[in-house]
Design a protein around this motif. Structure first.
Motif, short mmCIF file in Angstrom:
data_model
loop_
_atom_site.label_atom_id
_atom_site.label_comp_id
_atom_site.label_asym_id
_atom_site.label_seq_id
_atom_site.Cartn_x
_atom_site.Cartn_y
_atom_site.Cartn_z
N LYS A 337 -21.61 3.02 -21.56
CA LYS A 337 -22.53 3.02 -20.41
C LYS A 337 -22.05 1.99 -19.36
CE LYS A 337 -27.49 2.79 -19.62
NZ LYS A 337 -27.91 1.41 -19.37
N ARG A 338 -21.65 0.81 -19.84
CA ARG A 338 -21.17 -0.22 -18.91
C ARG A 338 -19.86 0.21 -18.23
NH1 ARG A 338 -21.29 -2.79 -16.05
NH2 ARG A 338 -20.18 -4.72 -16.42
N LEU A 339 -18.99 0.85 -19.01
CA LEU A 339 -17.75 1.35 -18.41
C LEU A 339 -18.07 2.37 -17.33
CD1 LEU A 339 -15.61 1.75 -21.66
CD2 LEU A 339 -14.93 0.39 -19.68
N PHE A 340 -19.04 3.21 -17.61
CA PHE A 340 -19.45 4.24 -16.65
C PHE A 340 -19.92 3.58 -15.35
CE2 PHE A 340 -22.11 7.57 -14.85
CZ PHE A 340 -21.32 8.69 -15.04
N GLU A 341 -20.75 2.54 -15.50
CA GLU A 341 -21.24 1.83 -14.31
C GLU A 341 -20.08 1.22 -13.52
OE1 GLU A 341 -25.34 0.46 -16.58
OE2 GLU A 341 -23.83 -1.06 -16.13
N ASP A 342 -19.03 0.83 -14.26
CA ASP A 342 -17.88 0.17 -13.63
C ASP A 342 -16.77 1.15 -13.25
OD1 ASP A 342 -18.65 -2.47 -13.46
OD2 ASP A 342 -16.80 -3.18 -14.41
N GLY A 343 -17.05 2.46 -13.32
CA GLY A 343 -16.09 3.44 -12.81
C GLY A 343 -15.14 4.04 -13.83
N VAL A 344 -15.49 3.96 -15.13
CA VAL A 344 -14.63 4.58 -16.15
C VAL A 344 -15.47 5.52 -17.01
CG1 VAL A 344 -13.12 4.17 -18.13
CG2 VAL A 344 -13.13 2.55 -16.23
N PHE A 345 -15.04 6.76 -17.09
CA PHE A 345 -15.72 7.77 -17.89
C PHE A 345 -15.00 7.87 -19.25
CE2 PHE A 345 -16.46 12.63 -18.29
CZ PHE A 345 -17.58 12.44 -19.07
N ALA A 346 -15.56 7.22 -20.26
CA ALA A 346 -14.96 7.22 -21.60
C ALA A 346 -16.11 7.36 -22.60
CB ALA A 346 -14.19 5.92 -21.84
N MET A 347 -16.06 8.41 -23.37
CA MET A 347 -17.20 8.79 -24.22
C MET A 347 -17.30 7.96 -25.50
SD MET A 347 -19.11 11.22 -23.05
CE MET A 347 -19.85 12.09 -24.41
N ALA A 348 -18.53 7.61 -25.84
CA ALA A 348 -18.79 6.98 -27.14
C ALA A 348 -18.98 8.08 -28.18
CB ALA A 348 -20.05 6.13 -27.05
N ILE A 349 -18.48 7.82 -29.37
CA ILE A 349 -18.64 8.80 -30.46
C ILE A 349 -19.18 8.06 -31.68
CG2 ILE A 349 -17.44 10.44 -31.98
CD1 ILE A 349 -15.48 10.85 -29.63
N GLY A 350 -20.29 8.56 -32.18
CA GLY A 350 -20.91 7.90 -33.34
C GLY A 350 -21.26 8.92 -34.41
N TYR A 351 -22.03 8.47 -35.38
CA TYR A 351 -22.51 9.33 -36.46
C TYR A 351 -23.35 10.46 -35.87
CZ TYR A 351 -24.96 10.64 -40.71
OH TYR A 351 -25.47 11.34 -41.77
N ALA A 359 -18.36 3.83 -35.31
CA ALA A 359 -18.52 4.32 -33.94
C ALA A 359 -17.38 3.79 -33.08
CB ALA A 359 -19.86 3.87 -33.39
N ARG A 360 -17.09 4.52 -32.05
CA ARG A 360 -15.94 4.19 -31.21
C ARG A 360 -16.09 4.76 -29.81
NH1 ARG A 360 -12.42 7.68 -35.17
NH2 ARG A 360 -13.95 6.70 -36.51
N ILE A 361 -15.24 4.30 -28.92
CA ILE A 361 -15.06 5.01 -27.65
C ILE A 361 -13.70 5.68 -27.77
CG2 ILE A 361 -14.62 4.74 -25.19
CD1 ILE A 361 -16.66 2.46 -25.18
N ARG A 362 -13.68 6.97 -27.51
CA ARG A 362 -12.40 7.68 -27.64
C ARG A 362 -11.78 7.83 -26.25
NH1 ARG A 362 -11.35 13.78 -29.65
NH2 ARG A 362 -12.68 14.10 -27.86
N ALA A 363 -10.69 7.11 -26.03
CA ALA A 363 -10.00 7.20 -24.74
C ALA A 363 -8.89 8.23 -24.86
CB ALA A 363 -9.43 5.84 -24.36
N MET A 364 -8.91 9.19 -23.95
CA MET A 364 -7.91 10.26 -23.98
C MET A 364 -6.97 10.08 -22.79
SD MET A 364 -8.92 12.01 -26.61
CE MET A 364 -8.23 13.65 -26.59
N LEU A 365 -5.68 10.01 -23.10
CA LEU A 365 -4.69 9.79 -22.04
C LEU A 365 -4.15 11.12 -21.54
CD1 LEU A 365 -4.50 6.88 -21.48
CD2 LEU A 365 -4.56 7.06 -23.93
N SER A 366 -3.63 11.08 -20.32
CA SER A 366 -3.07 12.29 -19.72
C SER A 366 -1.81 11.94 -18.96
CB SER A 366 -4.11 12.90 -18.77
OG SER A 366 -3.51 13.88 -17.96
N ALA A 367 -0.92 12.94 -18.86
CA ALA A 367 0.27 12.76 -18.02
C ALA A 367 -0.13 12.61 -16.56
CB ALA A 367 1.20 13.97 -18.18
N GLY A 368 -1.33 13.06 -16.23
CA GLY A 368 -1.81 12.98 -14.84
C GLY A 368 -2.20 11.57 -14.42
N HIS A 369 -2.39 10.66 -15.38
CA HIS A 369 -2.74 9.28 -15.02
C HIS A 369 -1.53 8.55 -14.45
CE1 HIS A 369 -6.09 9.63 -18.19
NE2 HIS A 369 -6.70 9.48 -17.04
#
Ligand code: PLP
Length: 392
Positions: A337-351, A359-369
């Protein structure tokens, strides 16, 4: 009580237990930066590994296909929905994968839900990794065969279960190629050897390996040099390939059989012409150049090493999937949620998607970055990780 009112309570229960998933709406393409709620955010949540989902050449191919073929296939494949585009796509995929033949489905999920029950009978037995994807699990359930789960990627446990069930005439080992929550790679070399030693058919769901692993993105089987030692390869066209669709590749008889008995093939409308044309273009781009795959790996190495250096636990990933391990679900959700407020869309994944306490935040990388995109993400992860006292 009005019908289905129990759902009101079920939804309230989900919300009370913190398991209700609020789905974000993108106001434009799924690119390295996305617009949500009128704001631009760095996208670390997509499976658009190679940036092909809105690549200009892919978009042109899809538009040209609409001009020639229209927007819909108009029927299921077996009645009147098979267009020359679908056949070309299957031939191109078979060539790309180095397999005799290939059948295309409308999604990776449907490829699994199609091939597994089309081939496996209720009197057979399935050995399945305990962390296999939901579509593999559902495909297995449709067979009505016993599904014997082995401990995640544990070859001794797999062999033990195979030996205990040697009496079955037909035996199948099914595994994901890359496990989507942790990014680790299945021990397919051992699985191929066990399949040969104990006469089991071997199948891999390579959704996260297609376009990512192997020469020019040819997948995990190619990456490990296993050739035809894995009998059935399932893949998706919705992640690295940037479109939608799934496929099954292997010997010709599998493709022949699926065109007779694959239920999603027989009873659900064909992939749209624009999707088929987009997928064909993705293969053409991958066959022409390995640059996108190389950039994806450079980006993931860069991001992962900076995150590690900053003190984050990034788990056991061997691929661009980067789980930032945070333990408790409230930390993962709070940081996301804090990352979202600060301009980063990275999903939390839990039980229940991952075990409790993992639980974790799963960051997915792309060649487009671009590098500066990654720096932007790393900087915010570090700032917010400190806020949450996850790192020093
Ligand atoms: C391992 C695995 N298999 C299959 C699928 C389904 O693929 P698709 O989105 O093409 O239906 C996914 C997607 O999340 C996946 O991660």
């Amino acid at each position: 009580m009005p019908k289905l009112d129990f759902l009101v309570k079920d939804i309230a229960d989900l919300k009370d237990s913190g398991l209700y998933n609020t789905i974000r709406t993108l106001e434009g393409a799924n690119s390295p930066w996305v617009q949500i709620g009128g704001r631009k955010l760095l996208n670390l949540s997509s499976n658009n590994y190679l940036g092909l989902a809105n690549h200009p050449e892919m978009m042109k191919a899809a538009k040209d296909a609409i001009d020639k073929y229209g927007v819909g296939a108009g029927a299921v494949r077996s009645i009147a929905g098979t267009m020359d585009l679908h056949i070309k796509l299957e031939e191109a995929l078979a060539r790309f994968k180095g397999r005799e033949a290939c059948v295309v489905f409308q999604s990776g999920f449907l490829a699994n839900a199609g091939v597994i029950p089309a081939i496996i009978r209720k009197e057979d037995v399935i050995f399945s990794d305990e962390l296999n994807h939901a579509s593999v699990i559902d495909g297995c359930r449709l067979t009505k065969a016993p599904i014997l789960r082995y401990k995640h990627n544990d070859m001794a446990d797999l062999e033990r279960i195979i030996k205990e069930n040697g009496n079955y005439e037909r035996k199948y080992i099914i595994t994901d190629g890359v496990f989507s929550m942790d990014g680790d790679i299945a021990d397919l070399k051992s699985i191929a050897a066990l399949g040969e030693r104990h006469d089991c058919v071997t199948m891999v769901d390579d959704a996260h390996g297609e376009g990512v692993l192997g020469k020019g993105g040819r997948g995990v089987v190619n990456h490990l040099g296993l050739g035809e030692r894995i009998d059935i390869e399932v893949g998706t066209l919705s992640k690295a390939f940037g479109c939608a669709g799934g496929f099954v590749a292997g010997r010709r008889e599998i493709a022949d059989w699926l065109k007779q008995r694959g239920r999603p093939f027989l009873f659900s409308n064909a992939l749209s012409p624009s999707e088929a044309a987009g997928c064909l273009k993705a293969i053409e781009l991958l066959e022409k150049s390995e640059t996108l795959v190389t950039t994806l790996w450079e980006n993931s190495k860069y991001f992962k090493s900076a995150m590690k250096e900053a003190g984050f636990d990034i788990g056991i990933s061997q691929t661009p999937i980067t789980p930032v391990m945070l333990g408790e679900a409230n930390v993962a959700h709070g940081m996301s949620k804090r990352l979202f407020e600060d301009g980063v869309f990275a999903m939390a994944i839990g039980y229940p998607t991952v075990p409790k306490g993992k639980a974790r935040i799963r960051a997915m990388l792309s060649a487009g970055h671009a590098k500066k995109d990654l720096d932007y993400g790393i900087e915010r992860f570090v700032k917010i990780g400190r806020e949450f006292k996850v790192i020093k």
